[in-house]
Design an enzyme around this catalytic site. Sequence first.
Site, PDB file in Angstrom:
ATOM      1  CE1 TYR A  84      -3.757   2.513   0.915  1.00 51.85           C
ATOM      2  CE2 TYR A  84      -1.994   3.557   2.153  1.00 51.85           C
ATOM      3  CZ  TYR A  84      -3.254   3.608   1.584  1.00 51.85           C
ATOM      4  OH  TYR A  84      -3.998   4.759   1.671  1.00 51.85           O
TER       5      TYR A  84
ATOM      6  CD  GLU B  22      -5.892   4.316  -1.239  1.00 47.23           C
ATOM      7  OE1 GLU B  22      -6.013   4.636  -0.038  1.00 47.23           O
ATOM      8  OE2 GLU B  22      -6.815   3.808  -1.913  1.00 47.23           O
TER       9      GLU B  22
END
Length: 399
Positions: free
Chosen positions: A113, A201
């Site tokens: 992530y 993101e």
Amino acid sequence: MKVHEYQARELLADAGVPVPPGRVIESVEDAAAAYKAVTSEAGVSLAVVKAQVHAGGRGKAGFVKLVRTPEEATAAARHMLTHRMISPQTPPEGLEVRKLLIAAGVSIAHEYYLAVTTDRATRRNILIASAEGGVEIEKVAAENPDAILKEPIHPLMGLQPHQARRVAFGLGLSGKQVGQAVRVMLALAGAYDRLDCSLAEINPLIVTPPVGDHPDGQVLAIDAKFNFDDNALFRQKRVAAMFDPAEENPMELRAQRFGLNYIALDGTIGCLVNGAGLAMATMDIIKHYGGEPANFLDVGGSATEEAVTEGFRIILADDAVRGVLVNIFGGIMRCDVIAQAIVNAAKEVGFTVPLVVRLEGTNVEEGRRILQAAKGDIPTMQPATDLADAARKVAAAVG
């Protein structure tokens, strides 16, 4: 403002972040050709079909499908374009899917992530990373907060290479993976700043298995999410052009055209208030007295009589609304303007539900006079002496 995944991938690619090839389609008939194009470009037979909606949970809802033939791609596209997607992040009725991304599939050795956002506590942008990618970062934060790495970004110098290397090593990357990941982090941080983002993101950022010319694997971004600061869109023409009105509540868009701040909620009491803080307090006290707000509508301090009248039209267009509370503390916004808008709305739309009005502040006596004169035309209206009185009355009126 949000954009679709395929648009976020375009922005990443422009920033220098490697992403697998993909095509966007809007009809079932284009699925087979898109599959052939992306698999041929990537030299693979695997592709993924992904619904393009502004909501998460697509995979569990069945709106992300791996396909290995043109026929499978067509079948997946047909299902997604003819069914509404329902997930924990959508309304109960789900969302209509109008666009699909068909992207080349990749082999995955590990998922990570990576994101950049603003840390309000330190008043800096911050790089966030985790070796537990492919899942919701909120879940990781709740269950294993030590798995999240953070690097504050200097407001003038930006993210520094040594910071990115520290994060790469902290994620367990090695060999050429480190250099590739550093380039991705620097590119993501640069895009975040350059594009006036509120969130950039990549989830997941992946490393492929070792193969051929890539003995350490490749670092690729296979899913992305970008949110942008609405207040900066005037200088982000390309980003503004990516706005998809089909993904927004039509009433919220209608309110924006009149300079109103409107958010639809799930309750039964419509609220028309001036000022965001007063609106929040109004919703809180409605709940305190047993009611549920149906919306957040802030007319601000400079709304015209026409705009406020439109605000009433928007509130009353919601079939769930069984009562309306007007709470105005007049400063810049004058109470007589609000009162005249109530009268106009009564003539043009009609109040068939209870209406409780609390006015205080600038020109309040004139506002009350206007409402008193129109009382015969608005039989459902009742005045309130203060906010608590108003909340009690409207909550009691809707039962």
